[in-house]
Scaffold this motif. Structure first.
Motif, mmCIF file in Angstrom:
data_model
loop_
_atom_site.group_PDB
_atom_site.id
_atom_site.type_symbol
_atom_site.label_atom_id
_atom_site.label_comp_id
_atom_site.label_asym_id
_atom_site.label_seq_id
_atom_site.Cartn_x
_atom_site.Cartn_y
_atom_site.Cartn_z
ATOM 1 N N ALA A 38 39.179 29.708 42.084
ATOM 2 C CA ALA A 38 39.432 30.804 41.126
ATOM 3 C C ALA A 38 40.531 30.379 40.160
ATOM 4 O O ALA A 38 41.537 29.803 40.569
ATOM 5 C CB ALA A 38 39.842 32.061 41.876
ATOM 6 N N THR A 39 40.312 30.641 38.881
ATOM 7 C CA THR A 39 41.341 30.276 37.900
ATOM 8 C C THR A 39 41.853 31.537 37.225
ATOM 9 O O THR A 39 41.145 32.544 37.137
ATOM 10 C CB THR A 39 40.781 29.318 36.821
ATOM 11 N N ARG A 40 43.065 31.456 36.744
ATOM 12 C CA ARG A 40 43.698 32.622 36.117
ATOM 13 C C ARG A 40 42.856 33.095 34.936
ATOM 14 O O ARG A 40 42.337 32.283 34.170
ATOM 15 C CB ARG A 40 45.095 32.255 35.612
ATOM 16 N N ALA A 41 42.729 34.412 34.809
ATOM 17 C CA ALA A 41 41.975 34.949 33.675
ATOM 18 C C ALA A 41 42.639 34.560 32.363
ATOM 19 O O ALA A 41 42.005 34.541 31.321
ATOM 20 C CB ALA A 41 41.869 36.467 33.793
ATOM 21 N N GLY A 42 43.920 34.213 32.415
ATOM 22 C CA GLY A 42 44.590 33.691 31.223
ATOM 23 C C GLY A 42 45.473 34.708 30.548
ATOM 24 O O GLY A 42 45.547 35.863 30.941
ATOM 25 N N HIS A 43 46.115 34.255 29.503
ATOM 26 C CA HIS A 43 46.927 35.163 28.699
ATOM 27 C C HIS A 43 46.001 35.823 27.696
ATOM 28 O O HIS A 43 45.054 35.218 27.204
ATOM 29 C CB HIS A 43 48.039 34.381 27.987
#
Ligand SMILES: Nc1ncnc2c1ncn2[C@@H]1O[C@H](COP(=O)(O)OP(=O)(O)OP(=O)(O)O)[C@@H](O)[C@H]1O
Length: 404
Positions: free
Chosen positions: A90-95
């Motif tokens: 899982a990767t961060r949804a981001g800024h």
């Protein structure tokens, strides 16, 4: 429960689908600094996770990007895989406002490899439109124009119904026609028969229609842009709306029917602001917005073109898709002009062309009926017309690419 047992972390399951998180639950999620949205690794799961991460806050959400090699939680459990290892994918949804290629790498990859999913929901009643537009996608702005009374509302009503039946959560803003009238048209299109003459069947169809994820803004006539956008915002948040129809821009802005003589700078500027706001909304909320705009003047026998949309060039520049409802005089055969939908702009794929519309007065329908065994009946024939105005007649399901 099994996921909780292995991870020893709070787990929330959505057994009725990824978009069924009740709003009342959101405050309970405030206590968590990091939330992993594990909705599957296809485009549908990813879109649902992205939508929810908007509600929960991008910065604290992680999700699985399309094509990441992870099974669904249920499959992972069945296959005895380590859930904690899977979670590492899982990767961060981001800024919200800053992105790097690596944030979007999987999405770019999926655009290229998951072509069928990326092209969007297929139109069932307008198969030839799939050949041109390829499908209905979130986040786009479609502008529809056509002469007064040509059937814009009737066509868009059926198009939105077709998508809604397939699960596209829809919000209508009918500023010109009262909602009762619009719902009546839509219900007849849904039943595919004149319910005034088949009134005994009203309840049967009304019960089914009531189940559709179709919502209507309770506005009529002039309304402030802020109130409309706030309402759209609320509907996207609460009902996960992914298609909004505004019919039509001039009535919403209190401009009614304007010809060239009424044009003035303020109104054009005001319209540009409204178009820009809808464009921004479509992109930022990942919601398809369909905007009906009257043409700048009646075509007087000439075909409409992109420049015929009322206002400055802003509308045509901002739109991803432009649909022109054209009338073709066909006096040799009938006094009624033929109608066709011309795709005059298509940012997704670039294909342009037209689809002839056949109107069935009983069902208020332009769409083809569900095919039985073979699409051999007259009703199933949709005609295509080339940009050079050569008419073609083809079975709706079988028209080849070259014919468009
Ligand atoms: N091809 C057609 N043949 C006959 N009647 C039609 C056809 N298409 C639509 N109609 C009827 O014409 C009327 C006007 O259609 P509709 O309201 O969809 O047009 P419109 O282009 O949205 O109008 P407006 O310019 O006022 O917004 C409706 O009663 C509809 O049932």
């Amino acid at each position: 429960m099994a996921v909780f047992q292995e991870l020893r972390q709070p787990v929330l399951s959505l057994p009725w689908g990824n978009d069924t998180l009740p709003l009342e639950v959101l405050p309970f999620l405030e206590q968590f600094d990091h939330i992993v949205l594990w909705f599957g690794n296809d485009i549908t799961g990813f879109n649902a996770a992205r939508q929810l991460s908007k509600k929960l806050g991008y910065e604290r959400c992680s999700l699985f990007r399309p094509l990441t090699p992870v099974p669904t939680p249920m499959d992972a459990l069945r296959q005895g895989k380590s859930l904690s290892r899977i979670l590492k994918f899982a990767t961060r949804a981001g800024h919200q406002f800053i992105q790097h290629f690596k944030d979007l790498r999987f999405e770019v990859q999926s655009e290229l490899s998951l072509v069928e999913q990326v092209k969007g929901i297929q139109f069932k009643r307008f198969p030839l439109l799939n050949k041109l537009l390829k499908g209905h996608r979130r986040g786009e702005l479609t502008i529809v124009t056509g002469p007064t009374g040509s059937g814009k509302t009737t066509f868009i009503s059926e198009l939105s119904l077709d998508l809604c039946i397939q699960g596209v959560n829809t919000l209508w803003g009918s500023f010109e026609i009262k909602n009762v009238r619009l719902m009546k048209t839509m219900l007849i299109q849904f039943a595919r028969k004149n319910l005034a003459t088949h009134f005994a069947e009203f309840d049967k169809y009304a019960d089914q229609f009531e189940q559709l994820p179709m919502h209507f803004m309770a506005f009529h006539g002039q309304e402030s842009l802020k109130r409309v956008i706030d309402t759209m915002d609320h509907a996207v948040y609460v009902h996960d709306i992914s298609h909004i129809i505004v019919d039509n821009l001039q009535f919403m802005m209190g401009m009614g029917q304007l010809g060239d003589r009424n044009r003035n700078f303020d109104r054009l500027t005001q319209q540009d602001e409204v178009v820009a706001a809808f464009r921004q909304f479509a992109t930022s909320k990942n919601c398809h917005v369909t905007l009906v705009i009257h043409p700048r003047k009646e075509p007087n026998g000439e075909a409409l073109h992109i420049g015929s949309i009322f206002g400055s060039a802003k509308a045509s520049q901002e739109a991803d898709n432009i649909l022109l409802l054209q009338l073709v005089e066909n006096m040799k055969v009938t006094t009624q002009p033929k109608k066709y939908i011309q795709v005059a702009k298509n940012r997704f794929d670039g294909d342009l062309g037209s689809m002839l519309l056949k109107f069935d007065k009983d069902s208020l329908s332009f769409g083809s009926k569900p095919s039985t065994s073979k699409p051999s009946t007259e009703e199933n024939i949709q005609e295509t017309i080339q940009p050079n105005n050569q008419l073609h007649s083809e079975h709706s399901e079988e028209a080849s690419d070259e014919e468009l």
